[in-house]
Scaffold this motif. Sequence first.
Motif, mmCIF file in Angstrom:
data_model
loop_
_atom_site.group_PDB
_atom_site.id
_atom_site.type_symbol
_atom_site.label_atom_id
_atom_site.label_comp_id
_atom_site.label_asym_id
_atom_site.label_seq_id
_atom_site.Cartn_x
_atom_site.Cartn_y
_atom_site.Cartn_z
ATOM 1 N N ASP A 12 9.642 -4.629 33.657
ATOM 2 C CA ASP A 12 8.916 -4.216 34.750
ATOM 3 C C ASP A 12 9.398 -2.743 35.002
ATOM 4 O O ASP A 12 10.475 -2.763 35.535
ATOM 5 N N ARG A 31 12.303 -8.724 36.064
ATOM 6 C CA ARG A 31 10.898 -9.370 35.619
ATOM 7 C C ARG A 31 10.263 -8.616 34.537
ATOM 8 O O ARG A 31 10.286 -7.351 34.251
ATOM 9 N N LYS A 68 4.545 -15.955 28.304
ATOM 10 C CA LYS A 68 3.858 -15.686 29.602
ATOM 11 C C LYS A 68 3.052 -14.174 29.342
ATOM 12 O O LYS A 68 2.103 -14.468 29.821
ATOM 13 N N THR A 188 -7.064 -10.790 36.154
ATOM 14 C CA THR A 188 -7.153 -12.245 35.681
ATOM 15 C C THR A 188 -7.604 -13.100 36.728
ATOM 16 O O THR A 188 -6.888 -12.782 38.183
ATOM 17 N N LEU A 190 -8.249 -17.014 38.939
ATOM 18 C CA LEU A 190 -7.629 -18.279 38.437
ATOM 19 C C LEU A 190 -8.187 -19.005 37.476
ATOM 20 O O LEU A 190 -7.408 -19.855 36.820
ATOM 21 N N LYS A 193 -6.675 -18.114 34.390
ATOM 22 C CA LYS A 193 -5.180 -18.493 34.321
ATOM 23 C C LYS A 193 -4.935 -19.944 33.984
ATOM 24 O O LYS A 193 -3.960 -20.405 33.412
ATOM 25 N N ILE A 194 -5.733 -20.828 34.583
ATOM 26 C CA ILE A 194 -5.792 -22.432 34.324
ATOM 27 C C ILE A 194 -6.023 -22.521 32.929
ATOM 28 O O ILE A 194 -5.281 -23.300 32.315
ATOM 29 N N LYS A 197 -2.840 -21.694 31.028
ATOM 30 C CA LYS A 197 -1.836 -22.545 31.010
ATOM 31 C C LYS A 197 -1.951 -23.641 30.467
ATOM 32 O O LYS A 197 -1.069 -24.312 29.807
ATOM 33 N N ARG A 198 -3.359 -24.205 30.067
ATOM 34 C CA ARG A 198 -3.476 -25.402 29.772
ATOM 35 C C ARG A 198 -3.850 -25.381 28.048
ATOM 36 O O ARG A 198 -4.096 -26.157 27.309
#
Lengths: 262, 553
Positions: A12, A31, A68, A188, A190, A193-194, A197-198
């Motif tokens: 960053d 980061r 990530k 983005t 939620l 993002k969910i 992540k899955r």
Amino acid sequence: MEIIVFIKQVPDTADIKIDPNTNTLVREGVRAVVNVFDLNAIETALKLREDHGGYITVITMGPPQAKKALQHALAMGVDEAVLLSSRSFAGSDTWATSYALSQSVRRVGHYDLLICGKQAIDGDTAQVGPGIAAHLNIPQVTYVRKIDSVDDKSITVERQTEVGSDIIRVEFPCLITVLKEMNIPRFTGLKGKIKAKRSRIKTLNEENLECDLSMVGLDGSPTEVNKIFAPPQHKACKPVVATDENMSKVVGEVGEFLVASR
Amino acid sequence: MKDAVIANQFDVLFVGAGPASLSCAIYLKKLINENPEAKSRFKDIKIGILEKSSEIGDHTLSGALFDNDILRQLIPDFDTKKPLPMTSVKKDRLAILTKKYGLKLPPPPMMSNKGCSILSVGEFTRFLALLAEDAGIEIYTEEPANEILISADNKVEGVVTKDKGLTKEGTEKVSYAAGEMVTARITLFGEGSRGYLTQKLADMLSLDRDKIPQGHAVGLKEVWRVKNKAFENGLVLHTMGYPLGVSNFGGGFVYNYDDDLVSIGLVISLDYKDPKLSTYDLFQRWKQNPDVAKFIQNGERICYGAKCISEGGFYAIPKYYGDGFLLIGESAGFLNSFKLKGIPMAIQSGIFAAETVFDALLKDDFTEHNLSMYKRKIDKSWMYKELWKARNFHQGFHKGLIPGFMHTGFQFITGGRGLKDRFETKPDFECMKTLSEMNKKEKEFVPDEKLTFDKMTNLYASGTQHEEDQPCHLKIEDPSICIEKCLKEYGAPCERFCPAKVYEIVTDDNDEKKLQINPTNCLHCKTCEIKDPYGIIKWVPPEGGGGPRYGKM
């Protein structure tokens, strides 16, 4: 349209610290974010898919934490993410990196358009995109600021130049690198993002990626970094005002200063 | 806000990724995995945590002194694995300070910190976050929870996240993403002190009916890297007296740890009366006392920050359970106001909440009646004992230090009861006197830029940053009050109680005074909301990812 986007996870810029002993970037504890121009590349792909349909794969080469960055791309809405990660790839320069990435493209199979961001903000070489195109022997257009049109066989883009822009029509398969002016990358949510992540992210390394090991890692890197240094900080700034009367005196002062600071 | 509902994506949802939520989630997963029937029945359980900051640890701040016993309960092999660098407390000191001197004393037994370890709460939360992610718990950063989803019969069903990509004027940018509704079978609020949604929920469900108003303090802190003679690894110093004087409650702390780090801070109770009190200046002045200054000589200040603390104690704790929700950690007011320790209770309440949620999952019963088990666990535990004993402690100091010590003395002999039980109090914002009632002459504080700094310079060390083009997250109900009333009556105390220079009275081109708000400076400490004498400031979460970036706080 089959689109592949290449991204990189970089430090960053808000956190940039130079180690005073080695004069290199301190990466530990700093980061990591998706390279800013790569966000424009992902957004470009998403808009093309919205207008013309298709499938977007995002590929990155990096350590395990680069996952990530891929999750961010998935959260933005791309279809699939692939991580190239292995000890053998560590230390790769832009030539070795673009070779490894071009091999991963061959693995993905059929593609129409490859998109990269203009450059990575840590290396700033802008070489990987062109390198991938060279390894794959496909045409490339860099510094794209706008897409004018797309049809079955080609894409017409505006390439930024110092004096304006060129309008170039290039046939698929091809590679473009994009500027910030292309678009504003979407946030983005939620839900994305969910889903990200899955999702499963495929990892490629030297075992499942066909590649010549002598062409990757430090061994495959012709670049030699001799020195990285932060430019010396000058203590004070002396303002000099030149008028018609004192011009020759000022010129003399400036000349002396330049000689002294060499 | 669009109608995008992310229904049933979570079984258990947490708001805030601090020590309470992370401990709870980890312990819950542990309970599930250790029970064969539960492990197979809940093998696909979805546990999610929403966090407003960019990275775990960015918004956490504390001294901090950790209780090893409670850590062992959460992580049994803590001692053998030694997963975190912790410095054991070796020397425990108390000092009563004047401007130039300090009377050093050994601390009284009930204030002793033997058996504790010094650790950055930021490091601790990051460590817990790694454990949580390994256990399959999903943590989503840059997602402030903005609203509560609640049914017509007052059952909490989830939350709504905040919109992203709004301009200052409230219009949608091209990149705009609407906030999303996310439902869960149970929602746990672990937002820390003065939690945004916790307050909203308390208002909706009258959770603080019959309670005294919550009292707060603000802690301002710096971390230094030092190389000097005074440093002693494991030395803990607490101070009282200067610069708080006899009428202001609070104290300072200096912790030497990690071989070369010093955590120093001043905690100031927000029931102070002096309208001219500057929290930041007091903190910097305190550092100049030689008994404090010696610890930061030849040092490099690496971080600065501020955060509020809920110290109202037992009688201020709201009702903390109900249909579909639990309050955990400091959001519930769980903090030992005597020792100013919140982390052990955060972890313990997290563990009790995990046991409660585990039972609720097995029975598929998230009603208030079943969740009342949480209260029974707390009431039988050390948490209750400590909270009960300290129930009137802070309130005893409302009239100053001398009466306060007297009250404490009586409380100590009477198991906390003291001379008055319970001590009624005013909310903090009503405590400030007007300039006509109290107008002390204060010398302007000039930083030396070696040990003390001006606010803006220090603010840079907090790493705080926000998207500039977004709606201002500090809402002032009636802005006309600021110049027409407050400036005259209190002298614009917002300039002085905010540790981050968010509020400034400036003179415009027409030579008129106006209030300028600099929301990008905000440290999310909530002091303004707590202390503004008209009670008209409302802090709402800014766009996700904004705020401080505390590393080692």
